[in-house]
Design a protein around this motif. Structure first.
Motif, PDB file in Angstrom:
ATOM      1  N   UNK A  50       6.664  -3.051  -2.069  1.00 12.26           N
ATOM      2  CA  UNK A  50       7.097  -3.890  -3.188  1.00 12.26           C
ATOM      3  C   UNK A  50       6.381  -3.562  -4.489  1.00 12.26           C
ATOM      4  N   UNK A  51       5.075  -3.450  -4.456  1.00 11.64           N
ATOM      5  CA  UNK A  51       4.321  -3.261  -5.689  1.00 11.64           C
ATOM      6  C   UNK A  51       4.505  -1.854  -6.228  1.00 11.64           C
ATOM      7  N   UNK A  52       4.370  -1.706  -7.554  1.00 10.71           N
ATOM      8  CA  UNK A  52       4.459  -0.391  -8.170  1.00 10.71           C
ATOM      9  C   UNK A  52       3.140   0.351  -8.004  1.00 10.71           C
ATOM     10  N   UNK A  53       3.214   1.662  -8.078  1.00 12.13           N
ATOM     11  CA  UNK A  53       2.026   2.506  -7.942  1.00 12.13           C
ATOM     12  C   UNK A  53       1.161   2.383  -9.188  1.00 12.13           C
ATOM     13  N   UNK A  99      -1.738  -3.079  -0.860  1.00  9.55           N
ATOM     14  CA  UNK A  99      -3.139  -3.342  -0.554  1.00  9.55           C
ATOM     15  C   UNK A  99      -3.825  -2.083  -0.046  1.00  9.55           C
ATOM     16  N   UNK A 100      -3.304  -0.913  -0.488  1.00 12.08           N
ATOM     17  CA  UNK A 100      -3.842   0.369  -0.047  1.00 12.08           C
ATOM     18  C   UNK A 100      -4.434   1.120  -1.230  1.00 12.08           C
ATOM     19  N   UNK A 101      -5.435   1.942  -0.949  1.00 11.42           N
ATOM     20  CA  UNK A 101      -6.118   2.656  -2.027  1.00 11.42           C
ATOM     21  C   UNK A 101      -6.531   4.049  -1.578  1.00 11.42           C
ATOM     22  N   UNK A 102      -6.262   5.033  -2.432  1.00 14.48           N
ATOM     23  CA  UNK A 102      -6.660   6.419  -2.202  1.00 14.48           C
ATOM     24  C   UNK A 102      -7.496   6.859  -3.397  1.00 14.48           C
ATOM     25  N   UNK A 103      -8.728   7.262  -3.150  1.00 19.19           N
ATOM     26  CA  UNK A 103      -9.675   7.562  -4.233  1.00 19.19           C
ATOM     27  C   UNK A 103     -10.248   8.967  -4.076  1.00 19.19           C
ATOM     28  N   UNK A 104     -10.325   9.689  -5.196  1.00 18.47           N
ATOM     29  CA  UNK A 104     -10.946  11.012  -5.236  1.00 18.47           C
ATOM     30  C   UNK A 104     -12.016  11.032  -6.323  1.00 18.47           C
ATOM     31  N   UNK A 105     -13.134  11.705  -6.049  1.00 19.13           N
ATOM     32  CA  UNK A 105     -14.191  11.900  -7.044  1.00 19.13           C
ATOM     33  C   UNK A 105     -14.648  13.354  -6.974  1.00 19.13           C
ATOM     34  N   UNK A 120       0.937   8.780   2.847  1.00 15.03           N
ATOM     35  CA  UNK A 120       2.237   8.226   2.455  1.00 15.03           C
ATOM     36  C   UNK A 120       2.266   6.705   2.410  1.00 15.03           C
ATOM     37  N   UNK A 121       1.519   6.025   3.306  1.00 15.44           N
ATOM     38  CA  UNK A 121       1.487   4.564   3.273  1.00 15.44           C
ATOM     39  C   UNK A 121       0.899   4.073   1.959  1.00 15.44           C
ATOM     40  N   UNK A 128     -14.947  13.868 -12.695  1.00 20.97           N
ATOM     41  CA  UNK A 128     -13.678  13.150 -12.785  1.00 20.97           C
ATOM     42  C   UNK A 128     -13.497  12.253 -11.567  1.00 20.97           C
ATOM     43  N   UNK A 129     -12.733  11.199 -11.767  1.00 21.40           N
ATOM     44  CA  UNK A 129     -12.378  10.295 -10.691  1.00 21.40           C
ATOM     45  C   UNK A 129     -10.925   9.891 -10.826  1.00 21.40           C
ATOM     46  N   UNK A 130     -10.214   9.789  -9.701  1.00 25.50           N
ATOM     47  CA  UNK A 130      -8.792   9.452  -9.702  1.00 25.50           C
ATOM     48  C   UNK A 130      -8.525   8.485  -8.547  1.00 25.50           C
ATOM     49  N   UNK A 131      -7.866   7.368  -8.837  1.00 22.93           N
ATOM     50  CA  UNK A 131      -7.588   6.357  -7.824  1.00 22.93           C
ATOM     51  C   UNK A 131      -6.114   5.973  -7.860  1.00 22.93           C
TER      52      UNK A 131
END
Length: 241
Positions: free
Chosen positions: A21-24, A58-64, A14-15, A50-53
């Motif tokens: 402030x910033x958009x997704x 300043x947070x990042x969630x990445x899937x491959x 969720x974080x 496939x890859x999805x980020x």
């Protein structure tokens, strides 16, 4: 340990998605290669990936994810699937916390299933931006691996995930590298290393051609004749933001 990993991921996601402030921002890349042959040798090959980020603040969630299926005549020779997810908090800092999880199975390497995950930290070895970065991630957590015809191995493990990206010819050609490794602290004979070097050639708009060399090393696996295996893959990809 497995419950701790799952709870940590659910608590941290969720974080990444909500922020303040910033958009997704969402980035994705899909690719595929395939082959279908009939006659004296009936052969069917498909290899989607496939890859999805997700990025916010300043947070990042990445899937491959990568799947490979090869069927020759009436026998299935390869049925492999690998996926991983990594959450990084304050990812543009020099040092930042991470959650990492990696799951898959491989008929080619005689792995019934493999689950590795844990908590750790990442280090940016150079200032990170969307064009280039050099980053290493280290974590400690749970390992659960089952080779064919061998009892399941479970225990605490150390893991690493290294990745880099930099352009060679502006936006027309870039190189990516990611490498993952683990070492069981219960039995150090259980260890593995998996790396990919990818050359991405931009053809037109969001379409491109990629050339990938994959190197896989598995130790203490009695069902394979060679510990190290490499392969060269050609394919097409589509990316968008």
């Amino acid at each position: 340990m497995k419950k701790m990993i799952i709870i940590s991921i659910l608590a941290l996601v969720p974080f990444c998605l909500l922020g303040q402030t910033d958009s997704l921002k969402v980035e994705a890349r899909v690719g595929v290669r395939g082959k279908w042959q009939t006659g004296n040798l009936a052969q069917f090959v498909i290899n989607p990936n496939a890859g999805l980020t997700f990025k916010k603040n300043n947070n990042q969630l990445e899937f491959q994810g990568n799947y490979e299926f090869l069927k020759v005549n009436q026998g299935s020779l390869i049925n492999d699937f690998w996926t991983y997810g990594i959450y990084q908090y304050q990812v543009h800092n020099t040092l930042f916390p991470i959650v990492m999880i990696h799951y898959g199975y491989s008929q080619a390497y005689a792995i019934d299933n493999s689950l590795i995950g844990g908590l750790g930290f990442g280090v940016n070895l150079m200032p990170k931006n969307h064009r280039s970065y050099i980053q290493t991630n280290l974590f400690i957590g749970h390992l659960n691996i089952k080779y064919q015809d061998v009892s399941k191995h479970k225990g605490t493990s150390l893991g690493s995930y290294v990745k880099l990206k930099f352009p060679i010819v502006k936006e027309s050609l870039e190189i990516l590298l990611d490498a993952q490794a683990y070492l069981s602290l219960k039995d150090t004979a259980y260890s593995s290393f998996n790396s990919r070097i990818i050359f991405l050639f931009k053809l037109i708009n969001n379409f491109g051609f990629d050339l990938t060399y994959n190197l896989v090393y598995t130790n203490n696996n009695p069902s394979v004749t060679s510990k190290a295996n490499g392969k060269l893959i050609f394919g097409l990809n589509y990316s968008f933001k």
